[in-house]
Scaffold this active site. Structure first.
Site, PDB file in Angstrom:
ATOM      1  N   CYS A   1       0.792  -1.228   0.000  1.00  0.00           N
ATOM      2  CA  CYS A   1       0.000   0.000   0.000  1.00  0.00           C
ATOM      3  C   CYS A   1       0.826   1.282   0.000  1.00  0.00           C
ATOM      4  O   CYS A   1       0.285   2.360  -0.230  1.00  0.00           O
ATOM      5  CB  CYS A   1      -0.941   0.019   1.202  1.00  0.00           C
ATOM      6  SG  CYS A   1      -1.972  -1.455   1.325  1.00  0.00           S
TER       7      CYS A   1
ATOM      8  N   HIS B   1      -8.982   2.949  -2.643  1.00  0.00           N
ATOM      9  CA  HIS B   1      -7.577   2.644  -2.351  1.00  0.00           C
ATOM     10  C   HIS B   1      -7.005   1.751  -3.451  1.00  0.00           C
ATOM     11  O   HIS B   1      -6.917   0.535  -3.293  1.00  0.00           O
ATOM     12  CB  HIS B   1      -7.495   1.959  -0.981  1.00  0.00           C
ATOM     13  CG  HIS B   1      -6.150   1.462  -0.599  1.00  0.00           C
ATOM     14  ND1 HIS B   1      -4.964   2.020  -1.050  1.00  0.00           N
ATOM     15  CD2 HIS B   1      -5.787   0.424   0.227  1.00  0.00           C
ATOM     16  CE1 HIS B   1      -3.947   1.355  -0.529  1.00  0.00           C
ATOM     17  NE2 HIS B   1      -4.421   0.373   0.239  1.00  0.00           N
TER      18      HIS B   1
ATOM     19  N   CYS C   1      -0.679   2.471   6.446  1.00  0.00           N
ATOM     20  CA  CYS C   1      -0.309   1.141   6.898  1.00  0.00           C
ATOM     21  C   CYS C   1       0.030   0.312   5.662  1.00  0.00           C
ATOM     22  O   CYS C   1      -0.356   0.660   4.547  1.00  0.00           O
ATOM     23  CB  CYS C   1      -1.435   0.494   7.696  1.00  0.00           C
ATOM     24  SG  CYS C   1      -3.024   0.365   6.833  1.00  0.00           S
TER      25      CYS C   1
ATOM     26  N   GLY D   1       0.396  -3.738   4.118  1.00  0.00           N
ATOM     27  CA  GLY D   1       0.184  -5.164   4.273  1.00  0.00           C
ATOM     28  C   GLY D   1       1.472  -5.896   4.579  1.00  0.00           C
ATOM     29  O   GLY D   1       2.522  -5.557   4.040  1.00  0.00           O
TER      30      GLY D   1
END
Length: 422
Positions: free
Chosen positions: A121, A376, A406, A408
């Site tokens: 991300c 996203h 954040c 993954g």
């Protein structure tokens, strides 16, 4: 050391730094020097719903071509001056081929190279960091950083892990569905369903206002593309000029009625308080300040620094609560120095937790809404947040933004940018 203890230690800096005067760190980053890494142009495509929206039939290479052409047109840069294009991407099966092919097809010469980076991300922010590093070391003079993802044409299907991974007590958590990690955050840190739905409603309401009042218009470069009507299976040419995931009139009461996506796991995460699957791309043009002056490129912002942290994969969502204090410490800034925060709303659970744990002023966080409302696109988000932050800093006549997300597999990333258009 537990996650809670680590968080308490690292976040101590952010809470103990309150000041009413300009900090030494702020004074330093506001200085202008010839070797500053600057952004001279920033733009993005609209973000549209995966498998439903206006970009559902636009593959990765075409998204890249569109955003490269838009950046080239908006900046009026001589394409031959661009040494390298770095693309943050997560899902494209052969991203290197798509990257290089798109650069050439967008009208850049064979002398312009291309590469792909990925940190899930945060891939878009990693592309900016990569270009900045290449410029700083003298490897290149001018580079383009892009975040791009077609979640319609490249579904997110993690590969199976080996027995060595699955037998490790922490590594095995990387196969856990992201929604489960959201439930872990909600459970471990006592984030209620009510709080999550209220934050999600706020995201939609803010995004709706930004779109209605035209705040986000200068972020977006409309694009014309092919779209297949699912009812008739006929292809047609359409122009996409706005984000289509925003749900006008969203209320807490409405979100509270949505069924849990993981009732067996905790029951607080829903389709209404999680980020949407989305397609899109965003790009920034980067070089040293001295190069911008030589090329006649207007400086719109300065890239200051970015950083990354690791944490337990099962609670990956709280990554910004580690990354933001770290980037503030590295730059000598306090949270009072920051005019805007962009924190990726992967799930409302992590959004609520990070904002409240760090004691951030909600009037400075995701003021145009976030991923819950506009989506996203995995590789795109890190760059998209920068484009959004720079546009909003300009509108507010403000200076400093922190962007964070954040990641993954248990990471967090954050970066600092200074607007020079205010």
């Amino acid at each position: 050391m537990s996650a809670q203890q680590r968080l308490q230690n690292i976040s101590g800096h952010i809470h103990s730094s309150a000041t009413t005067t300009q900090s030494p760190g702020l004074k330093k980053i506001l200085e202008k020097n010839p070797d500053d890494i600057v952004i001279t142009c920033a733009t993005r495509t609209p973000l549209t719903k995966a498998r439903k929206g206006g970009l559902k039939d636009t593959p990765t290479d075409e998204l890249l071509i569109h955003v490269l052409k838009a950046l080239k047109s908006k900046s009026q840069i001589d394409p031959s001056k661009v040494d390298d294009v770095c693309i943050g991407n997560v899902l494209q099966p052969a991203p290197g081929f798509a990257a290089r092919s798109a650069v050439l097809a967008a009208g850049f010469p064979v002398s312009t190279a291309a590469n792909v980076v990925s940190r899930f991300c945060s891939s878009g922010l990693l592309s900016i960091q990569t270009v900045a590093g290449s410029i700083t070391t003298g490897a290149i003079e001018v580079g383009i950083a892009i975040g791009c993802e077609s979640m319609s044409t490249n579904p997110d299907k993690p590969p199976p892990m080996s027995d060595m991974v699955m037998s490790h007590p922490v590594a095995k958590d990387n196969v856990m569905p992201m929604g489960w990690t959201s439930e872990n955050v909600a459970h471990d840190f006592h984030v209620s369903r009510e709080a999550q739905d209220k934050y999600a409603a706020m995201s939609h309401n803010r995004a709706e206002r930004a779109q209605r009042e035209g705040w986000s218009a200068d972020e977006i470069s409309p694009l014309t593309t092919k779209w297949v009507d699912p009812k008739t299976n006929q292809s047609q040419t359409i122009t996409v000029d706005k984000d289509d995931g925003i749900r006008p009139g969203t209320t807490y009461e409405g979100l509270a009625k949505i069924r849990s996506a993981f009732p067996q796991w905790g029951g607080t995460t829903t389709g209404g308080n999680a980020s949407q699957l989305t397609d899109g791309a965003a790009a920034v043009l980067m070089m040293k300040r001295s190069t911008a002056e030589k090329l006649g490129q207007p400086v719109i912002a300065k890239y200051v620094k970015s950083t990354v942290v690791g944490l337990e994969p099962r609670i990956m969502g709280i990554g910004p609560s580690f990354a933001i204090p770290k980037i503030l410490e590295l730059t000598g800034l306090t949270k009072q120095d920051i005019d805007l925060f962009e924190i990726n709303e992967a799930f409302a659970s992590m959004y609520v937790y990070c904002v409240e744990k760090l004691g951030l002023d909600l009037e400075k966080v995701n003021v145009r809404g976030g991923a819950i409302a506009i989506g996203h696109p995995l590789g795109c988000t890190g760059t998209r947040q920068v484009v959004t932050a720079l546009s909003e800093l300009k509108r507010r006549k403000a200076k400093v933004a922190v962007t964070s997300m954040c990641v993954g597999s248990g990471m967090g990333m954050a970066g600092v940018f200074v607007s020079e258009e205010s």
